[in-house]
Design a protein around this motif. Structure first.
Motif: not given
Ligand code: ADP
Length: 444
Positions: A315, A319, A373, A391, A394, A407, A434
């Motif tokens: 992730n 980003y 990040d 959830f 985006e 994830g 995180f």
């Molecule tokens: P995915 O990345 O497959 O959409 P995740 O469960 O990993 O699913 O993440 C869920 C949501 O959380 C992402 O769609 C994004 O909107 C937000 N997210 C996760 N990690 C980050 C990050 N490092 N920076 C910004 N938004 C994040």
């Protein structure tokens, strides 16, 4: 409390026959005398005797008499041990809707004090009260379902069965809590609905693309290639969704069994970083690992911990803008509060959420991995929802990027299985961090 009342109950019961005889004999003599002297006094006397009879009869209904070590119960009360054997709350209610028996589970849950209390003082649901009357007067077992709002919404199914004991008629009520079952059913239904919806979207795109290739784009090689490329993207999305769903269901299967293995969190993270370096490089992102040189032992399953670190770094890479850095830090955190402080509270103006907090356990120390990040950050009001299945921020904002939204749910379930915690802090324009923490292995 009940024990305090027993000696006086015994006193009463042992004396009831003697008292009754003495009262009866006296009453008969008085009655004869009254008839001989005054008619009105005689009528009053008859009424007094009737009242005495009724009182003794009522007293028997609620009296417990201990003889030696045993408890001898009188009337409907004799059925009380039967109630105590039931794991669910149970009540015995007489024809006047008074509670004449109960078990410990009922007393605990309904918080009532004494037998003889009216059922309406502990339970007001009209369907139940009606079922009690019907069971007592017409017989037949009934089941009534109702929702109450004490201590959150609770669903209860109450079974009401008629009971006849000598001349007494009563109803037995057994309360079966349905809250957990109903919420599991709802969750399962929601999950199925969400999963099918998520799969249906790429499937619908694929169908449309196939129709286009077979129809209007049939003779245009360039268009066909473009559509085939789009089909590849949708097929990949379906593959990722299915892989994540399977992974999630495997984790959930043994989530109630905490791992007992030992793993070196630093070695795990180093392997993941090595594997993801090429992906990061391709996007112009650098991964920086800050960790103790001699490793850090934790209680956990190596493969699952690697999945946690991988999903978080994945992730972060996604980003982080070009030339940016993803910082992965591994360290000891101390106890639960110290770890939350060290791993999750670094940026002054950030929004924060504890996505998972383990139960407090005395003398337990944790190690954490924090993945930082320099991406766009997450609006603080979305933070508590991260880790919910499907959830995606985006999607909420209407600009999908193709993630599955599974994830972080996978991360959360793995950390939960490890009885650890998950924190997020994020500041728009600065980035997101995180942190997952798990139990530190005991050192020799
Ligand atoms: P995915 O990345 O497959 O959409 P995740 O469960 O990993 O699913 O993440 C869920 C949501 O959380 C992402 O769609 C994004 O909107 C937000 N997210 C996760 N990690 C980050 C990050 N490092 N920076 C910004 N938004 C994040």
């Amino acid at each position: 409390m009940a024990m305090d009342r027993l000696p006086s109950a015994r006193w009463r019961l042992e004396r009831i026959p003697a008292l009754a005889w003495a009262t009866g004999a006296l009453a008969a003599l008085a009655l004869l005398f009254a008839f001989a002297t005054d008619g009105a006094a005689a009528v009053l006397m008859v009424l007094a005797i009737a009242a005495a009879y009724w009182t003794i009869k009522e007293a028997r209904r609620f009296t417990i008499a201990p003889t030696n070590d045993e408890i001898e119960l009188v009337g409907l009360g004799e059925l009380t041990p039967l109630l105590e054997a039931l794991p669910d709350p149970a009540l015995l209610v007489d024809a006047q809707s008074r509670i004449v028996g109960s078990n410990a589970a009922a007393r605990r849950q309904m918080q009532f004090e004494a037998r003889g209390q009216f059922l309406t003082s502990v339970l007001r649901h009209p369907d139940v009260l009606e079922a009690v009357q019907a069971a007592v007067h017409e017989g037949g077992t009934r089941a009534v379902e109702y929702e109450s709002s004490t201590q959150g919404a609770r669903h209860t199914r109450c079974y009401v069965a008629p009971v006849t004991w000598g001349a007494d008629r009563a109803a037995m009520l057994v309360f079966h809590d349905q809250t957990a079952r109903i919420s599991t059913e709802r969750m399962r239904a929601d999950f199925l609905a969400n999963a099918s919806h998520e799969l249906r979207t790429p499937l619908a795109s694929l169908t449309l693309l196939i129709e286009t290739i077979a129809g209007p784009a049939r003779d245009n090689a360039e268009e066909r290639d473009r559509f085939l490329g789009m089909m590849q993207v949708q097929a990949d999305r379906m593959r990722r969704l299915i892989a994540d769903l399977l992974s999630l269901s495997r984790i959930e299967l043994d989530e109630h069994v905490p791992p007992s293995d030992r793993a070196d969190l630093v070695a795990v993270a180093r392997e993941v970083v090595d594997a993801l370096n090429p992906v990061a490089a391709e996007r112009g992102v650098r991964i920086e690992l800050v960790a103790p040189a001699d490793g850090l032992g934790v209680v956990g399953e190596r493969f699952q911990l690697a999945q946690v670190v991988q999903n978080l770094i994945d992730n972060a890479i996604k980003y982080t803008p070009k030339e940016g850095v993803v910082r992965v830090e591994i360290a000891r955190g101390g106890d639960r509060e110290e770890t939350a402080q060290a791993a999750g509270r670094r940026w002054d103006e950030a929004g924060r959420a504890a996505l998972l907090t383990p139960a407090a356990v005395a003398n337990r120390s944790y190690a954490y991995v924090r993945v930082e990040d320099c991406g766009p950050g997450v609006d603080r009001h979305f933070l508590p929802r991260l880790g919910e299945r499907f959830f995606r921020v985006e999607r909420e904002l209407g600009n999908e990027r193709g993630g599955t939204g599974l994830g972080l749910a996978i991360v959360k379930h793995i950390v939960n299985r490890h009885r650890g915690g998950l924190l997020v802090e994020s500041q728009q324009g600065k980035g997101s961090a995180f942190a997952a923490y798990v139990q530190l292995a005991e050192e020799d």
